[in-house]
Design an enzyme around this catalytic site. Sequence first.
Site, mmCIF file in Angstrom:
data_model
loop_
_atom_site.group_PDB
_atom_site.id
_atom_site.type_symbol
_atom_site.label_atom_id
_atom_site.label_comp_id
_atom_site.label_asym_id
_atom_site.label_seq_id
_atom_site.Cartn_x
_atom_site.Cartn_y
_atom_site.Cartn_z
ATOM 1 C CD GLU C 36 -1.470 -2.416 1.754
ATOM 2 O OE1 GLU C 36 -0.295 -2.438 2.197
ATOM 3 O OE2 GLU C 36 -2.226 -3.398 1.799
ATOM 4 C CB SER C 37 3.900 2.387 1.777
ATOM 5 O OG SER C 37 4.742 1.266 1.646
ATOM 6 C CG ASN C 38 6.034 -0.420 -2.377
ATOM 7 O OD1 ASN C 38 6.701 0.315 -1.659
ATOM 8 N ND2 ASN C 38 6.284 -1.712 -2.506
ATOM 9 C CG ASP C 106 12.479 -10.102 12.822
ATOM 10 O OD1 ASP C 106 11.603 -10.711 13.445
ATOM 11 O OD2 ASP C 106 13.474 -9.605 13.360
ATOM 12 C CB THR C 228 -0.419 -8.566 -13.003
ATOM 13 O OG1 THR C 228 -0.650 -9.297 -11.796
ATOM 14 C CG2 THR C 228 -0.981 -7.155 -12.846
ATOM 15 N NE ARG C 229 -0.491 -13.313 -18.462
ATOM 16 C CZ ARG C 229 -0.572 -13.497 -19.785
ATOM 17 N NH1 ARG C 229 -0.908 -12.483 -20.552
ATOM 18 N NH2 ARG C 229 -0.343 -14.652 -20.326
ATOM 19 C CG ASP C 262 3.482 -3.186 -4.599
ATOM 20 O OD1 ASP C 262 2.561 -4.005 -4.752
ATOM 21 O OD2 ASP C 262 4.420 -3.362 -3.804
ATOM 22 C CG ASP C 298 10.997 -2.055 -1.087
ATOM 23 O OD1 ASP C 298 12.067 -1.685 -0.565
ATOM 24 O OD2 ASP C 298 10.632 -3.236 -1.134
#
Lengths: 316, 316, 316, 316, 316, 316
Positions: C36-38, C106, C228-229, C262, C298
């Site tokens: 979601e941030s990306n 983690d 998407t692929r 994203d 990212d």
Amino acid sequence: MTDLVTVGEATLRFSPPRGERIETAGTFAAHVGGPESNVAAAAATMGLDAVWLSKLPDTALGRRVVGDLRRHGVRTGVVWTDADDGRLSTAFVERGGTAGATTVTDRDDAAVTTMTEDDVPLGVLRDAETVFVGGATPARSETLLETTEWLLSVASDAGATCAFDTRFGATGLDAATARELYDRLLDDVDVLIVDETDAEAVYGLDGDVVPTGHSLRTRYDCETVVVTREDPTHAVVGLEGESIYEVPPYEADTRDPAGVHDAFVGGFLSGRHRGAGVREALRDGAATAALKRTIVGDAVVGSRRDVVEIQARRER
Amino acid sequence: MTDLVTVGEATLRFSPPRGERIETAGTFAAHVGGPESNVAAAAATMGLDAVWLSKLPDTALGRRVVGDLRRHGVRTGVVWTDADDGRLSTAFVERGGTAGATTVTDRDDAAVTTMTEDDVPLGVLRDAETVFVGGATPARSETLLETTEWLLSVASDAGATCAFDTRFGATGLDAATARELYDRLLDDVDVLIVDETDAEAVYGLDGDVVPTGHSLRTRYDCETVVVTREDPTHAVVGLEGESIYEVPPYEADTRDPAGVHDAFVGGFLSGRHRGAGVREALRDGAATAALKRTIVGDAVVGSRRDVVEIQARRER
Amino acid sequence: MTDLVTVGEATLRFSPPRGERIETAGTFAAHVGGPESNVAAAAATMGLDAVWLSKLPDTALGRRVVGDLRRHGVRTGVVWTDADDGRLSTAFVERGGTAGATTVTDRDDAAVTTMTEDDVPLGVLRDAETVFVGGATPARSETLLETTEWLLSVASDAGATCAFDTRFGATGLDAATARELYDRLLDDVDVLIVDETDAEAVYGLDGDVVPTGHSLRTRYDCETVVVTREDPTHAVVGLEGESIYEVPPYEADTRDPAGVHDAFVGGFLSGRHRGAGVREALRDGAATAALKRTIVGDAVVGSRRDVVEIQARRER
Amino acid sequence: MTDLVTVGEATLRFSPPRGERIETAGTFAAHVGGPESNVAAAAATMGLDAVWLSKLPDTALGRRVVGDLRRHGVRTGVVWTDADDGRLSTAFVERGGTAGATTVTDRDDAAVTTMTEDDVPLGVLRDAETVFVGGATPARSETLLETTEWLLSVASDAGATCAFDTRFGATGLDAATARELYDRLLDDVDVLIVDETDAEAVYGLDGDVVPTGHSLRTRYDCETVVVTREDPTHAVVGLEGESIYEVPPYEADTRDPAGVHDAFVGGFLSGRHRGAGVREALRDGAATAALKRTIVGDAVVGSRRDVVEIQARRER
Amino acid sequence: MTDLVTVGEATLRFSPPRGERIETAGTFAAHVGGPESNVAAAAATMGLDAVWLSKLPDTALGRRVVGDLRRHGVRTGVVWTDADDGRLSTAFVERGGTAGATTVTDRDDAAVTTMTEDDVPLGVLRDAETVFVGGATPARSETLLETTEWLLSVASDAGATCAFDTRFGATGLDAATARELYDRLLDDVDVLIVDETDAEAVYGLDGDVVPTGHSLRTRYDCETVVVTREDPTHAVVGLEGESIYEVPPYEADTRDPAGVHDAFVGGFLSGRHRGAGVREALRDGAATAALKRTIVGDAVVGSRRDVVEIQARRER
Amino acid sequence: MTDLVTVGEATLRFSPPRGERIETAGTFAAHVGGPESNVAAAAATMGLDAVWLSKLPDTALGRRVVGDLRRHGVRTGVVWTDADDGRLSTAFVERGGTAGATTVTDRDDAAVTTMTEDDVPLGVLRDAETVFVGGATPARSETLLETTEWLLSVASDAGATCAFDTRFGATGLDAATARELYDRLLDDVDVLIVDETDAEAVYGLDGDVVPTGHSLRTRYDCETVVVTREDPTHAVVGLEGESIYEVPPYEADTRDPAGVHDAFVGGFLSGRHRGAGVREALRDGAATAALKRTIVGDAVVGSRRDVVEIQARRER
């Protein structure tokens, strides 16, 4: 005699690490670049005694340019101006031809744009075997255009080989102005290097490379014309007298495309300087370009031995 | 309401690693700095809602300035100009006050110098609790001087606290011009920050700090005057009404002196904003300055908790 | 109105330099990532006003997440928890899809897993034009599943476009649980993005992409479905009404595959937001993804101009 | 005429980052150092035309030495040997005088140790205003001792000022051998630089610095003797005729002690070269040394302006 | 029992960053490499208890070699010599097989060249299941040749599997001497690894790989012969009894070709050690080599799990 | 016999470059630290055969801990758990004791907290000459407290010297619990190291250091008690029988305070192990601590020679 004298501008270029952008990078690597300084560095790498003439502000930035070029083995003849009388051009460059590669140039009011014939050491110029200027230099200012005209004429009169590379892409000139400018300068030029895209844009000489070369050779009455190619995998073409030479590029990964064209020119002029024929000189240019391609920065680093080895590898 | 609005210039500053010089460093760290952006960053660190207003070229360099300030928690209100209509100021700075520390600034033709009142979002300005400008901003151009005059007057009329810092060192003004300029601007100023060296250079108020402060308070009829000190180990002095407050600096190693003064101002204004008295606000300023001193870059990084802890440590 | 609101988790990811491994690297680069941030960062790059909502521990790590996202132009709405009441997820990632690339996550006890509807600013949610959540978020905890259900329903009622991306790979859910979870959530979803591998794994819809899209569109009654692929060189497929659109990817070297999907989603939603049709929005997504591919980290960095230039280059 | 010619060895020195050790550092910074190259670099920084003569293997390492010195503004006159006929000395140095600072030298079979008078360009030598050699050079091999003897005598005959620095610490000579060696060489020396510890170790001249200087001046009949001090906070002492000059060091943080002594010598010789008296030249030396102290690497970087500013700061 | 004992030399290798050259790089990464230490590191990565025996100078450089190998999980049995009695070999290596890649080795007078049988811990040798030496070791000095002869004979008598890799490229031996040397050593060898170029150069066995392998197996009466290929995309070939096995390489980007061959050998010997047949062991070697290829440095880093995953990916 | 066995936790610590903060740093240096691993590394540096026992997740992070300790010359005895059954503790640490230095620890659910006596290799424990545990270990979990009790008792029965360091600062225990915990453990302890602040906090033994030491020696009937000091410039005090020894610290710049205390303990235990008296062992500890102080990272790097040289320098 000095083997090669080049005259022009150098820019201090700042680049983020590979894969990072100007907008977010924490650090920038600094490199000095410019067509004429790159050509001088390539020639020095090939063993020539090469001198670069220019005008720089007397600041740590200006001194850095000189230090970097000296490290490349280039001797420098610089007129120093007060920091207030002209800037050093800077540029911010994302190296590697990726999707979003961006360059921000910051070149207004550069000290070099006020370089007159009084700023050129006449003795050095007259003592040169070959003199080289690139197309962006006369396009920078009316003053530089006059200085370029003057220095090609002086060098020619003194018996030097005059070499000129039409590349003017970054200057943002329109084609008509560029053509006018070349018409004014190319009288004294013996060796003309022209990229096929420039030929098309400026002279409307599209289509085949060989007739393009011949048209230019006729138009400007140059002894030698070299046509470089838009597609870096295509052969360069050299014309001299009635002969035509095609030399394909040497394979090498491209880590940094900056200065590859200039390395070619420096290698080619070095080949001519040591008496090689056009084909062999084109090969020197192509191998110097291949070496540059693998090195980060605007100028090639190494020795003639590296160039010879690249050539030998293909022949095996 | 916005807690703090600052208006001014930001410069993209490139610094070699510690112990290296501009002339030879391979890489440069990039930081954004400017008196008003540094003050806004310090205030945001202290928890204020801070907005920085300026004019920037619409390039990757300009966007970087905005990105860096946002990262510091500052909101930005920027008028974007075409890349040809104004540069971003750059500077090359050797950080750390060593023997040979050098700075090369490259600030001509910055976009911000053409910032008029039309470039200031009136709503944001009128909605501010505190408005801050530093002395270098009106000194940059006649246009900016007029804009500064206008905005202090508008903010004052809208009921904002107007704060002004006389520091003009880097601008190279002579004292007489600076005085004239301040005389034109300080009518609307409520909080005046002045360094003792500026006081001496511009007003001829040398000698003791307290009478200096009183003279300035009288001259410009400001509610509050803060005199900062040339020697960073000396106490800052605040004057309000008949009261005089002296607050010594908090101890901290100096990793980078850039922006320490601005961090003080940002911390002080934050203290005032949350209702603290002059002494407590000076302490907030001093602790914010101490925090900045230990951080590389022009703007302080952290949170109010760090500032509180620095203060608590001294009291133990 | 806010253009785009996204809700989810961000992870602080540490990566060794290219060619080094977690076991021996001396330094690690830090990047913030999360679906979601990306997506919000990609939308902000495209010029949207994007807000990311989440829950973070009130530590330097948590503040870093907010600072990094702000730098990407994303506004943040964060509920801060005590450091003892939830961690920030971290991950150790060898970037570049090489032979031995390893990721150690983690993520236990992350603060975000306790995010309830009380932690969501209702005004921001109701004011959104588009709301986006990714499949990993509801899969993180029962609490997050309930919160996701609630917020899609609230946003839908308020008239927002609800977009959902089924990707749940890293969460380790089994297919049956994933399907159950999606069945609970997708009622309110207008735009469904699904990867063909997810479609196969969760719904058993293998084989051709177009019927797969139709099945999903029918099953969940979504206005728009984008498939998407798995193979990044295959075209993405969009379905809306009876129309089918296929858009091949833009060529670009892959320096870092993280967040490419994203970036596609953020670019696509941005296209839709400014009124583009499905095909054009898919192109925006594909070009944003190409830009991201060449950038380490990212989130995509740049501006809409970069995306437009990537698109223009193909059309030449 | 060349202002200064120095003859000796340069070593390629690899240093871990500050706070790291040779045993564990991931990267090493490379710097070129050597008494005579450092002195030449300091003189070039002060504006002199300085030449360094030596013998190097024709490898990338050897070329690096030349490139680095050129960058410092030093011209080089190098005899290139086959890679098999002599190494380049290397050293691994932990910079900063900390508790555990370690140096591992690797200097056997260096190409320079076979440098004979045939390897010295006679014209350059005869054309020098000042010739400088350090004590470690003749101590490296019998061949180098003979070459040093010869070149001091040739330079002296040609009217050059001969300068010699007795420092031999790193060579591991015993005192008796060192004395014998100096007795053989110092006949032709006009300017003798000696550290007080060397004076004590080699000549048994302990105690006061001034009588020590006089004894040496008498013993070797040198025009000028400079005694440097073990404790870097003590004043250096210069003796010429009956006059005695003491110049305290300029304050500066020590980032890297390497080459500080050589920077002093280069600064002092530069002062003498431009006609300054002993006191002023000692001040030039001391300020050049202060500048070096703050810079990482063996050679000073900057310009005479930096040195003048360091001096001016003390006088304020 | 120890799983694997290797005996040989390690070199400390310094490499400029990718795209930079020895002549100009500011920093160099340090890695320890050597055929036998690389083989031991690969075996340790695969879970074997591996010991490397050698002779090193007792300096920070020598200790670094031991520290680096320990980090790779290799136990070390080192005879320490005085710093004056032998150097540590160094090399300066431009990694990545580009146009101008250069290596400068500095290996004279290495301590290991004086390693006699008294420097080998007999107990460790006799307790080994497998003993490995590479062809460069006996070629380094007559002493090392004798020591190698002795240790292969001792190990063989003690029942160990003796493995030998003929690679001698970097040593600069002529083919005749190499053949003589191998004839002296290979009596006790059970597993012979030979590259097809060595086979051609030393034995004149050009042409097909399989007959080459058979010739060598017959000539030296080895149980197992593995022929590796000049072209890294060709299959390796193993021969044992009448069986022939061909295993193609696993695909992986080449970030650093150094040590890839040794990683193959280490992986192969590990496979044999855990009882795998020739084909499976060749696959272990090939996957370990693929893993190494993607890692910067001479030794592979990771765990057997990485190798298994590389193998599994191909089988999918 | 093993010289020293230590049992405890190691944390992977990530630190921004000096002068940068966790919130904004682009890269983080990784170091492994923990009281018992630091003590083992210091002892290995001093030439002891040191083993560290612990429990780690079988991930790249866990393997990194083992690799780093091996590089420091420590042998490791690790029980590997599944990645899901326990984390590796991480911490984010701003090194250098500056104004705003921040540490964020992330230590919940570490694998080591479930380490029972079954996870301790009994043979290694019984074969130890000295066994060491720090106060934070038993404070981590009830399981670890029981394991610590058991292992001190087993080691004591086997005739080992048991050493214990009360430092528990980072664990956040209250004083009463800490005291209870020590009362349970210290029966079997021969060498007790206690910091004066712990002594005050836990036992209420404020004021003079010597009576404090005596009280503790009496209370727990330990042969030797060492009291370290809050102020790093104060002398440490050792008590044995009726004798009292005070040893002042060795001077050294502090580049990184992490692990300095542990280096002292490792140096002291090493001194005792080779038979030195208390005073000499305290000197070994103090010089090892001084060496550590100058090195970045948690563990000391070097050799006994460095420690001896630091001691010799003071005696000159």
